[in-house]
Design an enzyme around this catalytic site. Structure first.
Site, PDB file in Angstrom:
ATOM      1  N   HIS A  31      21.575  39.634  35.367  1.00  0.00           N
ATOM      2  CA  HIS A  31      22.805  40.330  35.000  1.00  0.00           C
ATOM      3  C   HIS A  31      22.701  41.053  33.651  1.00  0.00           C
ATOM      4  O   HIS A  31      22.581  40.418  32.608  1.00  0.00           O
ATOM      5  CB  HIS A  31      23.953  39.299  34.942  1.00  0.00           C
ATOM      6  CG  HIS A  31      25.319  39.881  34.917  1.00  0.00           C
ATOM      7  ND1 HIS A  31      26.455  39.117  35.027  1.00  0.00           N
ATOM      8  CD2 HIS A  31      25.748  41.169  34.805  1.00  0.00           C
ATOM      9  CE1 HIS A  31      27.525  39.898  34.978  1.00  0.00           C
ATOM     10  NE2 HIS A  31      27.117  41.143  34.835  1.00  0.00           N
TER      11      HIS A  31
ATOM     12  N   TYR B  15      31.899  36.367  35.081  1.00  0.00           N
ATOM     13  CA  TYR B  15      33.251  36.911  35.296  1.00  0.00           C
ATOM     14  C   TYR B  15      34.309  35.821  35.175  1.00  0.00           C
ATOM     15  O   TYR B  15      34.394  34.922  36.011  1.00  0.00           O
ATOM     16  CB  TYR B  15      33.363  37.578  36.680  1.00  0.00           C
ATOM     17  CG  TYR B  15      32.415  38.739  36.895  1.00  0.00           C
ATOM     18  CD1 TYR B  15      32.006  39.543  35.843  1.00  0.00           C
ATOM     19  CD2 TYR B  15      31.916  39.036  38.159  1.00  0.00           C
ATOM     20  CE1 TYR B  15      31.129  40.605  36.029  1.00  0.00           C
ATOM     21  CE2 TYR B  15      31.039  40.100  38.364  1.00  0.00           C
ATOM     22  CZ  TYR B  15      30.653  40.868  37.291  1.00  0.00           C
ATOM     23  OH  TYR B  15      29.790  41.914  37.481  1.00  0.00           O
TER      24      TYR B  15
HETATM   25  P1  NAD Z   1      35.957  49.489  39.368  1.00  0.00           P
HETATM   26  O1  NAD Z   1      35.551  50.858  38.992  1.00  0.00           O
HETATM   27  O2  NAD Z   1      35.708  49.027  40.731  1.00  0.00           O
HETATM   28  O3  NAD Z   1      37.498  49.353  38.970  1.00  0.00           O
HETATM   29  C1  NAD Z   1      38.198  48.168  39.142  1.00  0.00           C
HETATM   30  C2  NAD Z   1      39.643  48.384  38.725  1.00  0.00           C
HETATM   31  O4  NAD Z   1      40.259  49.307  39.613  1.00  0.00           O
HETATM   32  C3  NAD Z   1      40.459  47.095  38.808  1.00  0.00           C
HETATM   33  O5  NAD Z   1      41.470  47.128  37.819  1.00  0.00           O
HETATM   34  C4  NAD Z   1      41.079  47.214  40.187  1.00  0.00           C
HETATM   35  O6  NAD Z   1      42.231  46.424  40.289  1.00  0.00           O
HETATM   36  C5  NAD Z   1      41.372  48.691  40.266  1.00  0.00           C
HETATM   37  N1  NAD Z   1      41.469  49.226  41.635  1.00  0.00           N
HETATM   38  C6  NAD Z   1      40.704  48.921  42.714  1.00  0.00           C
HETATM   39  N2  NAD Z   1      41.103  49.615  43.789  1.00  0.00           N
HETATM   40  C7  NAD Z   1      42.144  50.392  43.397  1.00  0.00           C
HETATM   41  C8  NAD Z   1      42.964  51.329  44.054  1.00  0.00           C
HETATM   42  N3  NAD Z   1      42.801  51.625  45.354  1.00  0.00           N
HETATM   43  N4  NAD Z   1      43.942  51.936  43.337  1.00  0.00           N
HETATM   44  C9  NAD Z   1      44.117  51.663  42.029  1.00  0.00           C
HETATM   45  N5  NAD Z   1      43.369  50.781  41.348  1.00  0.00           N
HETATM   46  C10 NAD Z   1      42.379  50.150  42.020  1.00  0.00           C
HETATM   47  O7  NAD Z   1      35.236  48.495  38.307  1.00  0.00           O
HETATM   48  P2  NAD Z   1      34.653  47.031  38.405  1.00  0.00           P
HETATM   49  O8  NAD Z   1      35.596  46.058  39.020  1.00  0.00           O
HETATM   50  O9  NAD Z   1      34.137  46.734  37.056  1.00  0.00           O
HETATM   51  O10 NAD Z   1      33.382  47.194  39.348  1.00  0.00           O
HETATM   52  C11 NAD Z   1      33.353  46.753  40.677  1.00  0.00           C
HETATM   53  C12 NAD Z   1      32.501  45.516  40.859  1.00  0.00           C
HETATM   54  O11 NAD Z   1      31.137  45.816  40.659  1.00  0.00           O
HETATM   55  C13 NAD Z   1      32.792  44.355  39.898  1.00  0.00           C
HETATM   56  O12 NAD Z   1      33.910  43.603  40.337  1.00  0.00           O
HETATM   57  C14 NAD Z   1      31.499  43.616  39.952  1.00  0.00           C
HETATM   58  O13 NAD Z   1      31.439  42.837  41.130  1.00  0.00           O
HETATM   59  C15 NAD Z   1      30.473  44.744  40.040  1.00  0.00           C
HETATM   60  N6  NAD Z   1      29.975  45.180  38.706  1.00  0.00           N
HETATM   61  C16 NAD Z   1      28.798  44.653  38.275  1.00  0.00           C
HETATM   62  C17 NAD Z   1      28.306  45.012  37.021  1.00  0.00           C
HETATM   63  C18 NAD Z   1      27.020  44.422  36.552  1.00  0.00           C
HETATM   64  O14 NAD Z   1      26.367  43.712  37.293  1.00  0.00           O
HETATM   65  N7  NAD Z   1      26.603  44.683  35.343  1.00  0.00           N
HETATM   66  C19 NAD Z   1      29.015  45.894  36.205  1.00  0.00           C
HETATM   67  C20 NAD Z   1      30.196  46.430  36.687  1.00  0.00           C
HETATM   68  C21 NAD Z   1      30.653  46.065  37.944  1.00  0.00           C
END
Ligand code: NAD
Length: 323
Positions: A128, A63
């Protein structure tokens, strides 16, 4: 308002003995993955999350080309609380330079991650996005290497992450019982795609803990919409846009409803949401509190599900063809 002050729910994670906050802090936004985030905002978001009972923080060397790990490390240190009060997961095998799940690389990777995070150990180390590597290498080489790291005390538990759900069963059917403690699935337990649900009984039978990430479908289920790089089809993007517009018109917030939808299934230990501001942290923690007190907004969910019906469970390709 005092009525809304309930404790953040903690849920057990498989057989690990860990109890994760039902809302987890996804730190990919701290790597500027969804746009620039200042160090100040990063530190205050983590502080507010911890204050509101969020004890689980997830990152990866991938990231922001290691930026997320560095920012999270600084923010956790600034909390000035004992190490056992928070749970940290990071990942290995995926880097800005590409994928490398070799034993040599993942063994080196944890030392690099620990230095950036300013920690002596991480609670969970996850391979990952394993669909981009050879799944047989994950089974025969990567997980055994992670088991050695477990013995050394640098990591407490082992996980695997990926988009296609089949990769989890492929690996879990081939490793010794207990070799994989956790799976992290993403974009498969949201209002638009709930296919993870079918896998939950299998995971439970194996004693594997479940983390579900991206409840907002990586921005699809937000008022501002997804980032440029989002891999969804134009059809899926426009359906989610229509659902967000419907909610706004009705004075509802699509992100809150989406969080609550994902949090409703208690077989999911933590719903990992990416957050980059104190406001988002407060909104997502409040979504959990309101759900505990009042339940889901069924009426709104039925309407949103109807808008998303034509794209329900639509996903996108990820990974390489396995030989
Ligand atoms: P998400 O669905 O959590 O969306 C994140 C987005 O939504 C960001 O732009 C954030 O600013 C916004 N957001 C958060 N809260 C909000 C709210 N209350 N109102 C409006 N917008 C809001 O997607 P993500 O960040 O990709 O997934 C969450 C976490 O999961 C990642 O940060 C990561 O740690 C993990 N993840 C891991 C993998 C993997 O291992 N392959 C893949 C995806 C995500």
């Amino acid at each position: 308002m005092a009525l809304l002050r309930t404790k953040m729910e903690l849920r057990p994670l498989g057989n690990t003995g860990l109890r994760l906050s039902c809302v987890g802090f996804g730190a990919s936004p701290l790597g500027n993955v969804f746009g620039p985030v200042s160090e100040n905002d990063a530190i205050s978001s983590v502080r507010e999350a911890f204050r509101l009972g969020i004890n689980f923080f997830d990152t990866s060397p991938y990231y922001g080309g290691t930026l997320s790990e560095k920012m999270l490390g600084k923010a956790l240190k600034a909390l000035e609380v004992p190490r056992n009060e928070y749970i940290v997961s990071t990942k290995c095998g995926r880097y800005t330079e590409g994928f490398d799940f070799s034993a040599e690389r993942v063994t080196k990777s944890i030392d690099e991650s620990l230095a950036r995070l300013q920690l002596d150990y991480v609670d969970i180390l996850q391979c990952h996005d394993i669909e981009f590597g050879s799944l047989d290498q994950i089974v025969n080489e990567t997980i055994p290497a992670l088991q050695k790291l477990k013995e050394s005390g640098k990591i407490r538990f082992i996980g695997i992450t990926g988009l296609p759900l089949e990769v989890f069963t492929y690996v879990l059917d081939r490793v010794p019982p207990g070799a994989v403690d956790v799976i992290l699935s993403y974009c498969h337990y949201s209002i638009n795609d709930s296919t993870l649900e079918d896998l939950l009984p299998y995971l439970k039978s194996k004693g594997v803990g479940v983390i579900s990430a991206s409840p907002l479908a990586m921005g699809l289920l937000t008022e501002t919409g997804p980032p440029e790089w989002h891999p969804a089809s134009p059809e899926l993007k426009s359906a989610c846009l229509a659902a967000a517009a419907y909610c706004k018109e009705k004075g509802k917030n699509i992100s809150k409803l989406s969080m609550q939808y994902s949090l409703s299934n208690k077989d999911i230990s933590s719903v990992l949401v990416g957050m980059n501001s104190v406001k988002q942290v407060e909104e997502n923690a409040a979504a959990a509190t309101e759900l505990a007190l009042f339940g889901n907004d069924q009426e709104a969910l039925v309407e949103i599900e109807a808008i998303l019906k034509s794209v329900k469970n639509q996903t996108w390709p990820s990974g390489i063809k396995q030989s």
